[in-house]
Design an enzyme around this catalytic site. Structure first.
Site, short mmCIF file in Angstrom:
data_model
loop_
_atom_site.label_atom_id
_atom_site.label_comp_id
_atom_site.label_asym_id
_atom_site.label_seq_id
_atom_site.Cartn_x
_atom_site.Cartn_y
_atom_site.Cartn_z
N ARG A 1 63.01 43.75 141.97
CA ARG A 1 63.12 45.21 142.07
C ARG A 1 63.94 45.68 143.28
NH1 ARG A 1 57.63 48.00 139.90
NH2 ARG A 1 59.11 49.37 138.90
N PRO A 2 65.22 45.28 143.36
CA PRO A 2 66.06 45.72 144.47
C PRO A 2 66.35 47.23 144.37
CG PRO A 2 67.40 44.63 142.80
CD PRO A 2 65.97 44.51 142.35
N ILE A 3 66.82 47.82 145.49
CA ILE A 3 67.22 49.24 145.44
C ILE A 3 68.69 49.39 145.85
CG2 ILE A 3 64.90 50.23 145.68
CD1 ILE A 3 65.61 50.76 148.65
N GLN B 1 71.28 49.85 144.08
CA GLN B 1 72.03 50.91 143.38
C GLN B 1 71.70 52.29 143.97
OE1 GLN B 1 74.52 50.13 141.09
NE2 GLN B 1 73.96 48.14 141.96
N ILE C 1 64.52 43.41 131.05
CA ILE C 1 64.60 44.32 132.20
C ILE C 1 64.03 43.69 133.48
CG2 ILE C 1 64.05 46.65 133.07
CD1 ILE C 1 65.57 46.95 130.52
N LYS D 1 53.63 59.98 133.73
CA LYS D 1 53.56 59.46 135.10
C LYS D 1 54.94 59.35 135.72
CE LYS D 1 52.92 54.95 137.27
NZ LYS D 1 54.33 54.49 137.19
N ASN D 2 55.86 58.71 134.99
CA ASN D 2 57.16 58.42 135.59
C ASN D 2 58.03 59.67 135.78
OD1 ASN D 2 56.44 55.79 135.87
ND2 ASN D 2 57.63 55.03 134.13
N ARG E 1 46.08 53.40 138.34
CA ARG E 1 47.32 53.96 138.89
C ARG E 1 48.10 54.74 137.84
NH1 ARG E 1 50.86 49.68 140.19
NH2 ARG E 1 52.24 51.46 140.11
N CYS F 1 54.30 47.75 141.05
CA CYS F 1 53.89 46.57 140.28
C CYS F 1 54.74 45.35 140.61
CB CYS F 1 54.00 46.86 138.79
SG CYS F 1 52.71 47.93 138.18
N ASP G 1 57.80 48.88 129.54
CA ASP G 1 56.42 49.23 129.88
C ASP G 1 55.46 49.06 128.70
OD1 ASP G 1 57.27 49.79 132.39
OD2 ASP G 1 56.96 51.96 132.31
C1 UD1 Z 1 61.11 52.62 136.32
C2 UD1 Z 1 59.69 52.90 135.93
C3 UD1 Z 1 59.04 51.66 135.35
C4 UD1 Z 1 59.86 51.09 134.22
C5 UD1 Z 1 61.32 50.92 134.63
C6 UD1 Z 1 62.23 50.54 133.48
C7 UD1 Z 1 59.08 54.64 137.48
C8 UD1 Z 1 58.28 55.03 138.68
N1 UD1 Z 1 58.98 53.36 137.11
O1 UD1 Z 1 61.07 51.63 137.34
O2 UD1 Z 1 57.74 52.02 134.88
O3 UD1 Z 1 59.34 49.83 133.85
O4 UD1 Z 1 61.83 52.15 135.17
O5 UD1 Z 1 62.16 51.48 132.47
O6 UD1 Z 1 59.75 55.44 136.86
N2 UD1 Z 1 67.75 47.38 139.52
C9 UD1 Z 1 68.68 46.85 140.37
N3 UD1 Z 1 69.07 47.59 141.46
C10 UD1 Z 1 68.55 48.82 141.71
C11 UD1 Z 1 67.61 49.35 140.84
C12 UD1 Z 1 67.22 48.62 139.74
O7 UD1 Z 1 69.17 45.72 140.17
O8 UD1 Z 1 68.95 49.43 142.71
C13 UD1 Z 1 67.34 46.60 138.33
C14 UD1 Z 1 65.84 46.27 138.34
O9 UD1 Z 1 65.58 45.08 139.07
C15 UD1 Z 1 65.55 46.12 136.87
C16 UD1 Z 1 66.48 47.16 136.22
O10 UD1 Z 1 67.49 47.44 137.19
O11 UD1 Z 1 65.91 44.85 136.42
C17 UD1 Z 1 65.81 48.44 135.83
O12 UD1 Z 1 65.09 48.96 136.94
P1 UD1 Z 1 64.81 50.52 137.13
O13 UD1 Z 1 65.19 51.25 135.87
O14 UD1 Z 1 65.40 50.96 138.40
O15 UD1 Z 1 63.24 50.52 137.25
P2 UD1 Z 1 62.36 51.39 138.24
O16 UD1 Z 1 63.02 52.70 138.51
O17 UD1 Z 1 61.93 50.55 139.38
#
Ligand code: UD1
Length: 419
Positions: free
Chosen positions: A122-124, A126, A327, A22-23, A397, A117, A305
């Protein structure tokens, strides 16, 4: 809406086929829209709701998608719109990959902020830091992220946290930037490598995926290709944990055993037998396994996961187990549901302390998110009596045909309408 009704207590025997990851798939489909002159044919795309949702979003941009079983053809030669703003965009996390893909191809993207989920903030930040470093201007207005650049110029980007999403998203945009981009402190998950391999098959120049430094030399255009997505590490891990919890002997086919090492090692530590072949693992278990401690970490550590399915197994394992969820800060929503079934668990922040009990008992429980749903299904499979798992749209999903796969292994599980 549907629910699953499970009569627990059956051991599992036989084999199960794992679908495409999926991912990986949710990133490969947006990557495919970067091919401006020819089509992509992608195999091993799982039949799950997140993929159907993403296909609808991509079609809303003007691409043509056809599906024959697990093979998806994407024609993005007529793609015109850079605006993704349908309800579907808000439903799933990975819709954010359209930002990197559209920014790379058109130097412009307007995408509603993603859903997914509810497992943490879950900030973006980065992702945004990476796009800005490449020269893009980023604005968030009315819940939509708008990213624009006159030119994208390669540069060095050091991620503050290891993020799968940020690594893939910035890699997508950098593929069509001018010059060289170096991503440091990059995520090493198998799906990051798979997306890089797909982009390279399209003509990109990416080296180092799977290590924490990824070097991307920008190219002028990407071309369509044929590709097959890797097997799903998390679906495989879920069936491994289910086999260990229920007892019996289950062969999990179409997997890459290397991707499952952290899970195999824990199950062996608990007393289960794990036999690895080239593309399968067999889990044999006599139940009553030993409790263990788990800390979730980026790959190759134990995947967050699989933490939720694993915590169900630990509920009926001997002694005390401690889970450290490093995480996501809110990934224990399934714990209250497990307690309804008789589990002894105490949560303190990101730590769950589990004291093993002899049995769980059936109850009506809710799938609060995707992997929590898998945890509740496993709980139902091992519990005494009947369990109803509600809100299974979360499970749909990410797990293709979950009830059929467990039924084929001997479980007593049916899908019914929740109404
Ligand atoms: C992806 C996976 C999800 C998995 C996760 C960790 C997909 C669609 N989803 O989620 O199933 O549980 O990886 O393996 O692939 N973070 C920040 N800033 C950012 C981005 C992330 O602080 O800009 C933090 C998050 O809050 C979290 C950590 O980094 O604590 C890891 O998140 P991330 O690896 O980005 O997870 P996703 O890509 O959302």
């Amino acid at each position: 809406m549907d629910k699953l009704i499970i009569k627990g207590g059956k051991e599992l025997f036989g084999s199960v086929e794992i679908g495409g990851a999926k991912n990986a798939a949710v990133a490969v489909l947006p990557a495919a829209i970067m091919a401006s002159k020819s089509i992509c044919v992608i195999d091993n795309i799982p039949e799950i709701e997140d993929i159907q949702c993403e296909e609808r979003i991509i079609e809303s941009l003007g691409c043509k998608i056809t599906r024959v079983k697990n093979s998806v053809t994407i024609d993005s030669t007529m793609l015109k719109s850079v605006k993704a703003d349908t309800d579907d965009v808000r439903k799933m996390r990975a819709s954010y990959y359209l930002i990197g893909a559209l920014l790379g191809r058109f130097k412009k993207a307007s995408v509603e902020l993603p859903g997914g989920c509810p497992i943490g903030v879950r900030p973006i930040d980065q992702h945004i830091k990476g796009f800005e470093a490449l020269g893009a201007r980023v604005n968030i207005e009315h819940g939509t992220i708008i990213v624009e650049a006159d030119r994208l110029i390669g540069t060095n980007i050091y991620f503050d946290v290891v993020s799968v999403g940020a690594t893939i998203n910035v890699m997508l945009a950098a593929t069509l930037a001018e010059g060289t981009t170096v991503l440091e402190n990059a995520a090493k998950e198998p799906h990051v490598v798979d997306v890089a391999n797909f982009l390279n098959t399209m003509g990109a120049n990416i080296k180092g995926a799977g290590t924490d430094v990824i070097r991307i030399v920008g190219v002028k255009e990407l071309i369509g290709c044929n590709y097959s997505v890797i097997p799903d590490q998390i679906e495989a891990g879920t069936y491994m944990v289910a086999a260990a919890a229920c007892g019996g002997s289950v062969t999990i086919n179409n997997v890459i055993p290397k991707h499952l090492e952290s899970i195999s090692a824990k199950l062996v530590e608990m007393g289960a037998e794990v036999i690895e072949l080239d593309d399968s693992v067999t889990v044999k278990s006599k139940k009553n396994l030993k409790g263990v401690n788990i800390k979730t970490l980026p790959y190759p550590g134990f995947p967050t996961d699989v933490q939720q399915p694993m915590s169900t197994l630990l509920c009926v394992s001997q002694g005390r187990s401690i889970i450290n969820e490093s995480i996501f800060e809110c990934r224990f929503k399934h714990i209250d549901e497990l307690k309804k079934m008789g589990a002894h668990i105490k949560v303190e922040g990101r730590i769950a302390i589990i004291d093993g009990v002899k049995k769980l008992t059936g109850a009506v429980v809710k799938a609060s998110d995707l992997r929590a749903g898998a945890a509740m299904v496993i709980a139902g499979l091992i519990a005494e009596g009947s369990t109803e798992v509600t809100s299974i749209e979360h499970i749909d999903r990410g797990y293709p045909h979950i009830e059929n796969k467990f039924k084929a292994l001997g479980a007593d599980i049916v899908r019914a309408s929740q109404d």
